[in-house]
Design a protein around this motif. Structure first.
Motif, PDB file in Angstrom:
ATOM      1  N   LYS A 170       0.837  -1.215   0.000  1.00  0.00           N
ATOM      2  CA  LYS A 170       0.000   0.000   0.000  1.00  0.00           C
ATOM      3  C   LYS A 170       0.866   1.258   0.000  1.00  0.00           C
ATOM      4  CE  LYS A 170      -1.938  -1.080   3.952  1.00  0.00           C
ATOM      5  NZ  LYS A 170      -1.131  -2.242   4.305  1.00  0.00           N
ATOM      6  N   SER A 171       1.821   1.327   0.942  1.00  0.00           N
ATOM      7  CA  SER A 171       2.693   2.509   0.987  1.00  0.00           C
ATOM      8  C   SER A 171       3.496   2.624  -0.295  1.00  0.00           C
ATOM      9  CB  SER A 171       3.679   2.400   2.158  1.00  0.00           C
ATOM     10  OG  SER A 171       2.987   2.387   3.368  1.00  0.00           O
ATOM     11  N   THR A 172       3.927   1.494  -0.815  1.00  0.00           N
ATOM     12  CA  THR A 172       4.765   1.520  -2.009  1.00  0.00           C
ATOM     13  C   THR A 172       4.031   2.157  -3.182  1.00  0.00           C
ATOM     14  OG1 THR A 172       5.904  -0.441  -1.199  1.00  0.00           O
ATOM     15  CG2 THR A 172       6.212   0.115  -3.511  1.00  0.00           C
TER      16      THR A 172
ATOM     17  N   PHE B 237      -2.375  10.096   1.100  1.00  0.00           N
ATOM     18  CA  PHE B 237      -2.291   9.975   2.564  1.00  0.00           C
ATOM     19  C   PHE B 237      -1.851   8.564   2.918  1.00  0.00           C
ATOM     20  CE2 PHE B 237      -5.479  13.221   1.743  1.00  0.00           C
ATOM     21  CZ  PHE B 237      -5.239  14.181   2.719  1.00  0.00           C
ATOM     22  N   ASP B 238      -0.710   8.442   3.569  1.00  0.00           N
ATOM     23  CA  ASP B 238      -0.239   7.113   3.955  1.00  0.00           C
ATOM     24  C   ASP B 238      -0.451   6.900   5.450  1.00  0.00           C
ATOM     25  OD1 ASP B 238       0.823   4.623   4.064  1.00  0.00           O
ATOM     26  OD2 ASP B 238       2.888   5.217   3.599  1.00  0.00           O
ATOM     27  N   GLU B 239      -1.509   6.227   5.794  1.00  0.00           N
ATOM     28  CA  GLU B 239      -1.852   5.963   7.194  1.00  0.00           C
ATOM     29  C   GLU B 239      -1.671   7.204   8.071  1.00  0.00           C
ATOM     30  OE1 GLU B 239      -0.782   2.348   8.987  1.00  0.00           O
ATOM     31  OE2 GLU B 239      -0.360   1.314   7.099  1.00  0.00           O
ATOM     32  N   PRO B 240      -2.387   8.277   7.767  1.00  0.00           N
ATOM     33  CA  PRO B 240      -2.143   9.551   8.455  1.00  0.00           C
ATOM     34  C   PRO B 240      -2.466   9.540   9.947  1.00  0.00           C
ATOM     35  CG  PRO B 240      -4.108   9.685   7.088  1.00  0.00           C
ATOM     36  CD  PRO B 240      -3.449   8.386   6.753  1.00  0.00           C
TER      37      PRO B 240
HETATM   38 MG    MG Z   1       2.585   1.174   4.911  1.00  0.00          MG
END
Ligand code: MG
Ligand code: ADP
Lengths: 259, 230
Positions: A44-46, A174-177
């Protein structure tokens, strides 16, 4: 319908032996609010980092706003993008990180004016005015002269959101804000994100574990598993009647962690 | 007599008083050699650290090798190299310059490591945030990385300045008239080593205390609000 604003075609990202994105196909329409959910390590982050040009891709093509992101149109087809091209493309996106990543040695105001001044070339006055409007939007007008370390996590993340918005991106990532926040501070950040979700123009990609929130704000939810989208659809469909066994297991684990 | 100044051996106090100006001359040389060596170390260290960070192995590798070599060999070797070998290649420097240069070269290995560690201590997220904001590489370094690295670098550099001062007596082997060498010459000629050596010890203490104090003052002047320092 318009041309998609983001289109990933067969994107592969490897870290050494590990394939993190495995021939990912993924499109996002302009103004769409897409939530990405999925187990830890599913990539997901990638995806967000590839879009923000923090991570190169090994195969495939990513199009953003009609242009290839990691490539340029050369004489013999697509060629790897130059830094100038990347700079132009980056302008379309803003990113909010799990750990805020504010500049600790700058005041809140300076965090917000730095890039508008030196990247967009705004005058100090224009940059300041823009920063003040955004601080008002995130409810932190009184913190302009504070340093990040003097703020709570929730406040820091709101500053980080304002900082990204100051560049007027078309796409917000937004990465797990809220993952790094104490539970009582999550709400204030989600409220700011929700107010952004009401803007029709802004395209939003949100990685989160806040399922209720995702259900309320997203047009579409994508379930990531092992570097691919296993299942996607409107939130009511994904949350109420997921088709895939893996999705059901994941949602069950997140919504009923004690079982 | 040294530097045209006579000493008075009638009493211990008179002797001490009379050689003080001579020792102070040596102290000036010690300070000059320390500062010159320090600035060479600061510049050369920055160069080495930058070269080591170049992605091209053909550049990074020799820089890493040189750093390692300098760190693992005695100062005296570098000094002898500069003093005895360079003239063979037509480069003849005065003893003082050679000595200060040797100090700088030796310590550049340490300062390179200080730069590297200082920059590496800045969290990766800082660079990523700067990139997400589209700041150029140059601006990212100057506005984001450097201010956070400097506050870690300065105190460590200060320690090396004090170290360099204490290494200056090594230069006496190539005839530099630094403080300890001057004291030894006085001892050789008067057969009284106790007083000049004691005085040099006291002057050294004074010198390093002042240097350490200066570094502390500089450190407190650095803008470090908000920067998390471990
Ligand atoms: Mg992540
Ligand atoms: N820079 C990196 N080097 C090596 N492996 C990485 C790197 N970044 C991420 N990974 C690996 O890639 C996988 C996917 O990471 P990520 O996209 O962060 O997952 P998610 O955000 O879904 O939890 C993980 O197994 C992670 O360990």
């Amino acid at each position: 319908m318009n041309e998609p604003i983001i289109r990933c075609e067969g994107v592969v990202k490897r870290f050494g032996e590990l394939t993190v994105l495995d021939h990912l196909d993924f499109t996002v329409d302009p103004g769409e609010k897409v939530t990405i959910i999925g187990p830890s390590g599913s990539g997901k982050s990638t995806v967000l980092r590839v879009l923000m040009t923090l991570e190169r891709i090994n195969e495939g093509v990513v199009y953003v706003d009609g242009e290839p992101l990691w490539h340029e149109q050369g004489a013999k087809g697509l060629e790897p993008a130059s830094e100038a091209h990347l700079r132009k493309m980056r302008q379309k996106m803003g990113m909010v990180f799990q750990h805020f990543n504010l500049f600790p040695h700058m005041t809140v105001l300076r965090n917000l004016t730095e890039a508008p001044r030196y990247v967009l070339g705004l005058s100090p006055r224009e940059a300041r005015q823009r920063a003040e409007e955004l601080l008002e939007l995130v409810g932190l007008s009184d913190k302009a002269e504070a340093f990040p370390s003097q703020l709570s996590g929730g406040q820091q993340q709101r500053v980080a959101i304002a900082r990204a918005l100051a560049m007027r991106p078309k796409i917000m990532l937004f990465d797990e804000p809220t993952s790094a926040l104490d539970p009582e501070l999550v709400g204030e950040v989600l409220r700011v994100i929700r107010s952004l979700a009401e803007e029709h123009e802004l395209t939003m990609l949100l990685v989160t574990h806040e399922m209720d929130f995702a259900r309320r704000i997203s047009d579409r939810v994508c379930f990531f598993d092992q570097g691919r989208i296993l299942e996607q659809g409107p939130p009511e469909e994904i949350f109420s009647s997921p088709k895939e066994q893996r999705t059901r297991e994941f949602l069950h684990a997140v919504l009923h962690p004690e079982e | 007599m040294l530097f045209g100044i006579e000493w008075d051996t009638s009493t211990s106090w008179a002797f001490a008083w009379s050689i003080l100006p001579i020792l102070l001359r040596g102290m000036v040389v010690t300070i000059q050699a320390s500062l010159l060596g320090f600035f060479v170390a600061l510049g050369l260290g920055l160069l080495l650290a930058s070269l080591k960070g170049v992605p091209l192995k053909i550049i990074a590798w020799p820089a890493a090798f040189i750093t390692e070599f300098l760190r693992d060999t005695p100062l005296l070797i570098q000094l002898f190299f500069l003093y005895y070998v360079l003239p063979d290649y037509g480069i003849v420097l005065p003893a003082f310059l050679t000595g200060a240069l040797a100090l700088g070269v030796q310590y550049s290995a340490y300062t390179a490591e200080v730069y590297r560690a200082g920059i590496q201590a800045v969290p990766r997220g800082q660079k990523e945030a700067a990139r997400a904001l589209n700041l150029s590489e140059r601006l990212t370094f100057i506005h984001v990385i450097l201010p956070q690295a400097v506050v870690r670098i300065v105190p460590a550099m200060g320690n090396y300045l004090v170290s360099i001062m204490k290494d200056v007596p090594v230069l006496s082997v190539v005839t530099v008239l630094e403080m300890l060498n001057v004291a030894k010459i006085i001892g050789d000629r008067t057969f009284n080593y106790l007083i000049p050596l004691t005085m040099v010890g006291a002057l050294y203490l004074l010198l390093t205390l002042v240097a350490a104090w200066g570094v502390r003052v500089l450190d407190t002047r650095l803008p470090k609000r908000g920067i998390p320092l471990k």
